[in-house]
Structures are given as C-alpha cells and as structure tokens.
Write an enzyme that holds these catalytic residues in place. Structure first.
Site, PDB file in Angstrom:
ATOM      1  N   ASP A 243       0.733  -1.020   0.110  1.00 15.30           N
ATOM      2  CA  ASP A 243      -0.244  -0.144   0.439  1.00 15.30           C
ATOM      3  C   ASP A 243       0.864   1.045   0.482  1.00 15.30           C
ATOM      4  O   ASP A 243       2.198   1.259   0.315  1.00 15.30           O
ATOM      5  CB  ASP A 243      -0.675  -0.154   1.581  1.00 15.30           C
ATOM      6  N   GLU A 446     -17.815   9.092   5.000  1.00 17.57           N
ATOM      7  CA  GLU A 446     -17.302   7.948   5.534  1.00 17.57           C
ATOM      8  C   GLU A 446     -16.204   7.058   4.412  1.00 17.57           C
ATOM      9  O   GLU A 446     -16.723   7.397   3.360  1.00 17.57           O
ATOM     10  CB  GLU A 446     -18.428   7.103   5.718  1.00 17.57           C
TER      11      GLU A 446
END
Length: 631
Positions: A243, A446
């Site tokens: 990542d 979110e």
C-alpha cells in the site's frame, strides 16, 4: 491460464530481466517504473483502480459501490460487471498507450477488489468491501477477479489485486502504526478466509499488503503472513505490492527498523516485489549494505515482467488490443449497471405501502435526494450521464413530485443570513400523498484517511446515528402523520430503529452508481420486486459493540453478536409472498404464493457452533411457482 503460456511468459521475463543492470532492475520495482529505452521497455505506472468501475480516469460506467453489489448476493452478475469494467479499462489503456507510456490510473494493473472483512460498522472504508461475512466475501471477490482478468488462455485482460492483506479494518487515523492483534482462530476463519478462497479459485495476479502490523509483524514485510502463509500455505504465485507509503511506515511509525533501506530490504526479502511510495529508492543502499542480494532482486523483477508479458504489453497480436473506446459507457453497460443497482437495493420494511401507485403526489425530501456524490461513493470514475434519486422518481412519476432538500447532510450551523430549508420540506410533505425521505450518509462522511473531512475520525464514524440536522428534520416530518417511505443511503450500518418503528417502509440504498435513481424508482413503483439482502448487520448502537481497536471477533457480526439488532445480516424483503421450506440440511423449497414474480436468494447456514453462512443461491421465481434448491 494454460501452463505452457505461463511458462513462456516467465521465460520471456527471465530473458528480458537478464539484460538489465542492477540499477535498472531496482528502478522497475517502484510503481512509477521508468522506461528502459535500450530494451524497448516503455515507462509504466502500476497504480490503477476499479473498485466499482474504472476510477480516476475520466468518463466510465460507475457501478454501485462494492457493498451494494454484495447485497445482490449474485456472483454471476458481479462477474459480468467486472468483465464490463475490464473492457473499459482495456479500451482506455489502448488509447493511452499511443502516447508512448502510461501515467497513473491509465494502466492494466488494477488495485481492486477490497476483500477485507467489515468487522465493525464504524470503519469508514467498509463500503469498499463485500461485507462482514468471509464466505460471501470470498465468493463475490473470486467472481470479481475472474471477470476482471478474463478467460483468454494466453493473456489476462487486466490484473486483479486483492487488498489489503491482511487483518485490516481501521481505525483509519492509526493505520500507519496500528498493530492488529488476533488469535489463530479469528485469523484463519475470518481475516484470511476470503484471501485464500480467491487465490485458490480465481488466481488473482497480485495482492496488496496493508499498512498495519499483524501480531507485531509489518503486513508488507512479514515472514509469517507473506512468506509462510501467503506464498507457502495458500500457494500464491503472483506478485505483492505495498500500500502507498506502507514500507516507510515500517521504520517511521512501526519502529521495526531503523532506516528506510532496512525497511525496503525487509519487505523485498519477505516477498513484496513492488512498492507504491518511495521507499524502494533505498534498495541500492540496501544491496550495498549487504541487506539484500541481487538474486532476490532479479527474482522479484522477473515476477513483475511475467505479469506484464501476461497482460500482452509487448505483443501487438494480443486480442485485447482491439477493444475500442466504443465500449466505455455503452448502452449494454448502462443496462447492466441499472440491473446491478436494482439488485443492490434492500427492502427492510414494508407495511403494504410499496409499491407506490404511479401518479400519486409525492414529496421527495432530504439531503441525499438530489446529491450526485451518493451515487458515486469513492474510488470512482465520472459518469457522463447520471440519475439521482429525485430525477429517477421524477422520470417515473411525471409532474406529481415536489422536492425539498430540507437540511444539510451533517452539522453545518445555519447562520442568520443562510437559507432555512426545513419549512420548505414541511410544506412539500403537507401537500403530498406520500413522503419519500432520502437521508443517511455521504462519502464525505465515511471513507479513507485523508479522503474524508470528518476531523479526528479520519473517515471512520464515531457512532451509528443519523447526523443531527437529519434527526431534527426527520422528527418534523413525522409530526405530520403522512405515509413515509424512508430511503437510507449509506455505505454502512446506520441506526434505523426509529424508522423501523415509525415509517411505513424502509429501504437501504447503498451508494448505487450512476443509474441508481432509475433503479430505485423501478423498485419503488413496482416495475421490479426488490431482492437485495444485507451483507452486514444493522445494529442499534455502537455502544453494543466492543472497542473499535479490538480485533477479536467476540461479539461482532451476525456470527458472534449477542445483543438485539435492528436488521440482521441477510435480511431483505420482496413484493412477493415467499415461503421457504427446508426439506433437509441441503435441500430447500421456495414457493411464490403470490404478489409478483421476483428474484430471491436462499441462504444456507450451519452452526459450528456459531451461525455460519455456508451457501447461497439466487433464483427467479414466478407467481405460483415452486423451486427446489440443492446445496
């Protein structure tokens, strides 16, 4: 893939990499891989996204967010959707490569799907996943991978990347230094099950390592979780990408190493071949210090070039080179998008008010009614055409629609000189036969750390409640005693206890894609029967759950939660009168006793000793028909 072709790709990669200098090989292990002109290798950026459509690369078909597609419980349809996505990705790549290289979001290596388990509804990125159940996640994830990568014996259409490996689901604000502590039972039964299933059944090209530690080991550099489990136990043969920035976290935040060179060497030695970020610029130093040998570097780069040969990047006769831009947002993909959107909508309650009668006077009220962002979620492309909930209802019901947004989606304080929208909503409701309240969350509330502006929560949610302005508006509308259809638009669980008690109907509309408004209108007016099921539990309060940072599955998800819920995992109603009758443990009969034809998904659970999904089948059943389903 035919093993002879796979061997050929590996041999071609071995020969090409054998011509590179050490410096050239090291440079190819960074996601912004530079050109090697003397070898005819163009520059290539490995970073691309297609969570629910080709993302961040201009116009594309934007399908429902992953959590919504999971609600369909329809792997076959998801596989078809993924095939459409990869067609559009190939078409764009074929156009971009005419520039001589590819920039970020223009390549064939897709960092999707996200198969993390949505263990806690407060995690902001949960809507990127296929829900809280490993079995459902594994089957949906495998279908998505198969559809993306294609079915050619020699070439892959695009590379799919399983992420984020592993034990990764918040808190977002701590992800760069967080140590997820988990026992062996939860590790294998919950957090790794879908990864293993996808690897064994769909053979994804890549896996992305997560930011966090797992029981003290950095996920992107772990001898236990990469070398031992991923490669040896699971038999993974592809490549691992970190990542973005995760390798630097190993020394900067996890404090497992002292320098970036040590972090880079640790990652490569344990099987992370590709770095998103800049940590691998230190690989030359790592080799000079004796922390990494050239043989390991060579093997890593050979894996990466095997992938590029398998994608046909160096072959003009690759059949996927012929896919043109005509497929992008084509009519076939739009229809497919609307079908998936319909299947993603979950009817949670209906006292008989639905389906609505065409031509009735409707007030469409709420901050999500005409908001484009709730169609698109995150990691999204840009649709050239889209239909909000309001527009879909207007198209379907003609002029008998009044609209008022009623309030801001979240806590903006209305000043003395600002617009006061609440009274307009009350007026609209007073003059309607039925109110469709469109509330819930938005992607700005979110999502991922750095992507969402919600303060210290970094994309996560502090609780499960509707934002305060919506609570106030809801109470004012309910005082009018009008029939109310409540449409909750969100990527995660919201406490809908009051709505379940007070409204005539409640629907969950996960971020539904560019065709979402039309799909919802077709459900509301009965052109189609709703058929989605919840891929997550809808709890009443976050106070009923363990600490967010606790990765034990104790008292989490439908398997282990001990308290009452508003709507359970798998809940979903139709407009038909369906009777489900189990003849034995592996055989069920489904009877449609009237109402209308509908799709219906049968869920099979076992108890080991806790409740555990172990099978599901989706069928279409006509009025009066009985279908026998074998598991």
């Amino acid at each position: 893939m035919n093993m002879d072709y796979e061997a050929l790709h590996r041999q071609r990669a071995k020969e090409l990499v054998g011509k590179m200098t050490l410096a050239e090989k090291l440079a190819q292990m960074r996601y912004e891989a530079p050109a090697i002109e003397r070898l005819g290798i163009p520059a290539y950026n490995w970073w691309n996204e297609c969570l629910h459509g080709v993302a961040r690369s201009g116009c594309a078909t934007v399908f429902p967010q992953a959590i919504g597609m999971a609600a369909s419980f329809d792997p076959a349809l998801l596989e078809t959707v993924a095939g459409a996505i990869s067609e559009e990705a190939r078409a764009k790549y074929n156009a971009y490569r005419e520039f001589g290289d590819t920039q970020i979001y223009q390549g064939l290596t897709m960092w999707s799907p996200n198969i993390n388990i949505f263990r806690d509804p407060r995690w902001g990125r949960g809507h990127e996943t296929y829900g809280e159940d490993p079995y459902l996640t594994g089957h949906m994830g495998a279908a998505f991978v198969k559809g993306l990568q294609g079915y050619d014996e020699q070439y892959r259409k695009v590379d799919a990347t399983l992420k984020h490996y592993a034990v990764h689901s918040g808190p977002e604000s701590e992800r760069h230094e967080f140590d997820a502590r988990v026992d062996e039972k939860d590790l294998y039964e919950t957090y790794l099950w879908a990864f293993r299933y996808c690897i064994e059944h769909a053979h994804p090209s890549a896996v992305m390592g997560a930011y966090n530690r797992i029981n003290g080991e950095a996920a992107c550099a772990s001898p236990t979780y990469l070398k031992k489990i991923l490669y040896q136990e699971f038999g993974f043969e592809g490549y691992v990408v970190s990542d973005c920035g995760a390798i630097c976290d190993i020394n900067e935040h996890h404090k497992l190493t002292q320098t970036p060179a040590e972090s880079a060497a640790l990652a490569v030695n344990n099987g992370c071949q590709l770095n998103c970020g800049d940590a691998y610029k230190w690989l030359k130093t790592a080799v000079a210090m004796g922390l990494l040998d050239e043989e390991t570097v060579t093997a890593a780069v050979e894996k990466l070039f095997t992938a590029r040969f398998r994608l046909g990047m160096f072959d003009e006769d690759c059949p996927y080179n012929r896919i043109s831009l005509d497929v992008v947002e084509c009519e076939e993909h739009k229809q497919l998008n609307r079908k998936m959107a319909r299947e993603s909508i979950v009817l949670l309650k209906n006292d008989g008010i639905l389906p609505l009668k065409k031509g009735c006077k409707i007030a469409v009220i709420g901050p999500n009614a005409d908001d484009k962002s709730v169609l698109l979620a995150n990691y999204n492309g840009t649709p050239s055409e889209y239909c909000t909930i309001l527009r879909g209802i207007q198209e379907y019901n003609g002029g008998n629609v009044r609209y008022a947004y009623g309030c801001h989606v979240a806590g903006k304080i209305i000043g003395a000189w600002d617009e006061h929208p609440e009274r307009e909503a009350v007026i609209a409701a007073r003059n309607a036969d039925v109110v469709v309240l469109c509330m819930g969350l938005q992607p700005c509330l979110e999502g991922e750390e750095g992507e969402v502006n919600n303060g210290s929560y970094s994309g996560d949610k502090k609780d499960l409640e509707l934002p305060l302005p919506q609570q106030i508006l809801y109470k004012e509308i309910m005082k009018l005693n009008k029939p109310v259809v409540f449409v909750n638009v969100s990527g995660s669980c919201v406490n809908l206890w009051e709505q379940d008690q007070q409204c005539n109907a409640v629907l969950q509309c996960f971020y539904p894609g560019a065709e979402g408004g039309r799909a919802l209108a077709e459900i509301l007016f009965g052109a189609y029967s709703p058929s989605g099921r919840l891929p997550v539990t809808f709890y009443r309060s976050a106070d009923d759950l363990p600490d967010f940072r606790d990765y034990s599955m104790e008292n989490r998800t439908y398997k282990f939660f001990k308290g009452p819920v508003v709507y359970p995992f798998g809940h979903g109603l139709t407009y038909a009168d369906i009777q489900e009758r189990w003849i034995d443990e592996k055989t069920a009969e489904v009877i449609n006793r009237g109402g209308m034809d509908t799709d219906y998904t049968i869920l099979r659970f076992e108890y080991i000793p806790h409740k555990n999904l172990c099978g599901f089948q989706r069928v279409h059943i006509r009025t009066g028909e009985t279908i026998r389903v074998e598991f």
